[in-house]
Design an enzyme around this catalytic site. Sequence first.
Site, PDB file in Angstrom:
ATOM      1  N   GLY A   1      55.201  33.153  43.980  1.00 17.00           N
ATOM      2  CA  GLY A   1      54.910  32.432  42.695  1.00 17.00           C
ATOM      3  C   GLY A   1      55.797  31.646  42.045  1.00 17.00           C
ATOM      4  O   GLY A   1      55.766  30.909  41.111  1.00 17.00           O
TER       5      GLY A   1
ATOM      6  N   CYS B   1      42.188  39.763  39.432  1.00 13.87           N
ATOM      7  CA  CYS B   1      41.238  39.920  38.695  1.00 13.87           C
ATOM      8  C   CYS B   1      39.740  39.679  39.597  1.00 13.87           C
ATOM      9  O   CYS B   1      38.794  39.716  39.032  1.00 13.87           O
ATOM     10  CB  CYS B   1      40.979  39.288  37.388  1.00 13.87           C
ATOM     11  SG  CYS B   1      42.257  39.850  36.212  1.00 13.87           S
TER      12      CYS B   1
ATOM     13  N   ASP C   1      42.160  29.357  44.738  1.00 13.40           N
ATOM     14  CA  ASP C   1      43.277  29.643  43.468  1.00 13.40           C
ATOM     15  C   ASP C   1      43.545  28.310  42.496  1.00 13.40           C
ATOM     16  O   ASP C   1      43.530  28.607  41.302  1.00 13.40           O
ATOM     17  CB  ASP C   1      44.882  29.924  44.158  1.00 13.40           C
ATOM     18  CG  ASP C   1      45.712  30.225  43.114  1.00 13.40           C
ATOM     19  OD1 ASP C   1      45.287  31.144  42.189  1.00 13.40           O
ATOM     20  OD2 ASP C   1      46.826  30.147  43.352  1.00 13.40           O
TER      21      ASP C   1
ATOM     22  N   ARG D   1      51.090  40.698  49.360  1.00  5.34           N
ATOM     23  CA  ARG D   1      50.200  39.587  49.610  1.00  5.34           C
ATOM     24  C   ARG D   1      50.090  39.146  51.037  1.00  5.34           C
ATOM     25  O   ARG D   1      50.888  39.833  52.015  1.00  5.34           O
ATOM     26  CB  ARG D   1      50.767  38.457  48.820  1.00  5.34           C
ATOM     27  CG  ARG D   1      50.587  38.648  47.374  1.00  5.34           C
ATOM     28  CD  ARG D   1      50.649  37.402  46.579  1.00  5.34           C
ATOM     29  NE  ARG D   1      50.463  37.449  45.180  1.00  5.34           N
ATOM     30  CZ  ARG D   1      49.433  37.161  44.425  1.00  5.34           C
ATOM     31  NH1 ARG D   1      48.455  36.318  44.879  1.00  5.34           N
ATOM     32  NH2 ARG D   1      49.182  37.473  43.026  1.00  5.34           N
TER      33      ARG D   1
ATOM     34  N   ARG E   1      39.840  40.692  33.095  1.00  6.38           N
ATOM     35  CA  ARG E   1      39.507  42.246  33.237  1.00  6.38           C
ATOM     36  C   ARG E   1      39.086  42.763  31.759  1.00  6.38           C
ATOM     37  O   ARG E   1      40.291  42.741  30.953  1.00  6.38           O
ATOM     38  CB  ARG E   1      41.008  42.641  33.653  1.00  6.38           C
ATOM     39  CG  ARG E   1      41.034  44.059  34.312  1.00  6.38           C
ATOM     40  CD  ARG E   1      42.723  44.103  34.859  1.00  6.38           C
ATOM     41  NE  ARG E   1      42.450  43.812  36.281  1.00  6.38           N
ATOM     42  CZ  ARG E   1      42.254  44.441  37.411  1.00  6.38           C
ATOM     43  NH1 ARG E   1      42.206  45.769  37.201  1.00  6.38           N
ATOM     44  NH2 ARG E   1      42.341  43.776  38.484  1.00  6.38           N
TER      45      ARG E   1
HETATM   46  C1  SPV Z   1      48.584  34.230  40.985  1.00  2.00           C
HETATM   47  O1  SPV Z   1      49.523  34.992  40.531  1.00  2.00           O
HETATM   48  O2  SPV Z   1      47.923  33.721  40.069  1.00  2.00           O
HETATM   49  C2  SPV Z   1      48.819  33.874  42.227  1.00  2.00           C
HETATM   50  C3  SPV Z   1      49.843  34.117  42.988  1.00  2.00           C
HETATM   51  O3  SPV Z   1      47.753  33.233  42.771  1.00  2.00           O
HETATM   52  S1  SPV Z   1      51.440  33.296  42.399  1.00  2.00           S
HETATM   53  O4  SPV Z   1      51.801  32.406  43.562  1.00  2.00           O
HETATM   54  O5  SPV Z   1      52.204  34.204  42.168  1.00  2.00           O
HETATM   55  O6  SPV Z   1      50.962  32.507  41.399  1.00  2.00           O
HETATM   56 MN    MN Z   2      46.624  32.552  41.084  1.00  2.00          MN
END
Ligand code: SPV
Ligand code: MN
Length: 626
Positions: free
Chosen positions: A223, A273, A290, A388, A419
Amino acid sequence: MSDAKKLLKEKLTAEHYKRIIALNNPKMHDFVADAVQLCNPSSVFVCTDSPDDIAYFRRLAIEAGEERPLNIKGHTCHFDGYYDQARDKARTKYLLPPGSDLGESLNSIEKTAGIEEVRSFFKDIMTGRQMLICFWCLGPPDSDFTIPCIQITDSPYVAHSESILYRPGYEQFKKFGSSPDFFRFIHSEGELENAVSKNIEKRRVYIDLEENLVYSVNTQYGGNTIGLKKLSLRLAIQKGSAEGWLAEHMFVMGVHGPAGRVTYFAGAFPSACGKTSTSMLPGQTIVGDDIAYLRRKQGQMRCVNVEKGIFGIIRDVNAEDDPIIYQALTNPCEVIFSNVLVDSNNKPHWLGMGSELPTEGTNHSGQWQKGKTDAKSNEITPSHKNARYCLNIPDLDNCDPLLDDPEGAPLGGIVYGGRDSDTWVPVEQAFNWTEGIIIKGAALESETTSATLGQEGVRTFNLMSNLDFLSIPLGRYIQNNLDFAKGIDNPPLIFSVNYFLRGKDGEYLNGMADKKVWILWAELRADGDVDAIKTPTGLIPKYEDLAKLFKDHLNAEYSQADYVQQFTIRIPENLAKLDRVEKIYKDKVPDTPQILYDTFAEARKRLKTAQDKHGDYILPFDLITK
Ligand code: SPV
Ligand code: MN
């Protein structure tokens, strides 16, 4: 020959120079030449779309110790450092030019000072290492949605992850010619110790919105490092705002209604969530889990998945609750696990996988045995809560046929969820688009999770589940969402969902599998198949429609008692929520559109009128008009 080309010719081998010069883009050449000069790598690898190049990252990730092979073909495991397990919100900042203001809700640093700091961290950071130059695209190729991107990184794990998550971009870049309109990401994991980033205190993610450029350094967690994921979302929100489209933290899925009908839904949930598990509901088809781009085309809203893979939370993925993902995670196909527990037979294990976990192995803390504690005497979990998996959507049986459609999927409904232990009912339709955007989206709150560093379980304002990624003032973002329905005859219906509602004794009122019923009910509403009950907060399902869905799809009896508990309208909690959220807008969001306050006032009035008539807690049956 330009200075950039001269430098590239000098530093790259003939083969890799040829590859980069085949893309006739002076701005990209300048960017790469500057990066080479700044980071001083020992070699540079320019990646094309060829399978050999992609295979090279996979090999390199293993050779460099960033991934280790697991016991199933195609599976590997990567570890991030113990203190590098989630997005670092505090050290993610916008580089703010003089005279611009993003509002106090967005984290920023004065641009000159920020660039100076981050470039000082990048100075000679790749000495003795190889620089990888990758081209990918956001959205399906050859489409209005496509955004070409370049990622520079010294981490084969980042490049490998991106090859799973994004469509190839080298040939797209060729077609794209010399246009300056692309996104740029430069990442270095920095000095490594036991294959993880060592200088965590120098971890930075700095975003230059003027230049469509993001710097990420001294971190490995996806992320923070995978440029096309949350770093690009920030750039895309700004670009969409300027061009009249939306970039959202949303899944896209085909919801399968009666008689073979498929209605496409997009859904925004904060991290951890239930967003991925909703998009993967049995019997439905997934476009993405996503990030979605939404555009208006011929009087319709259309949406695409920006990605082609999933970087999902593995905790609680088990054969019963998430059968499709579980199948992929336990059979040969390309998967990168991260921060799980690996046993001596190279088998991965994670919290909530549905079987007993070993008492020792290797995890994000190194050699691990049950009872091991960290520097603060906290017990280290076998796998991290934010561990993950990364896999290709086309490898899943439920991949939707529109995944790569350049026109996107037609959008029939939107859901917003968080949530929320005490306020919203499990599913509810907003009265109209404006109410939906404001009372469902812009009023969203959610309890914090392990997907970001910091304390968990704190109720936090998170409009449209997108607050972490906003790059424009909040008021403008809300107005963009409101305006998006202009010129659309039948805008998609908007729903809220809440999988986390609790009863008096703190028990969850919905089961994990029930979300399928809530989503299928929304699909029936989107197509006008069932009536609903009007409440002060929106339109809720009738008992008999839910009972039929439970029976038909989960083979379960749905009791009236459950219905009443779940769908009782909680007036004091809803009023308190409006007050809490309104205060945030009043105190912190100077550009809040007036319509938000007007819509809140109407919602408050409806709640108070109902309270006078029915009391604090209104049973759904009492609202049925005879
Ligand atoms: C999130 O945290 O919303 C994700 C993983 O989808 S990240 O790559 O950490 O953003
Ligand atoms: Mn995300």
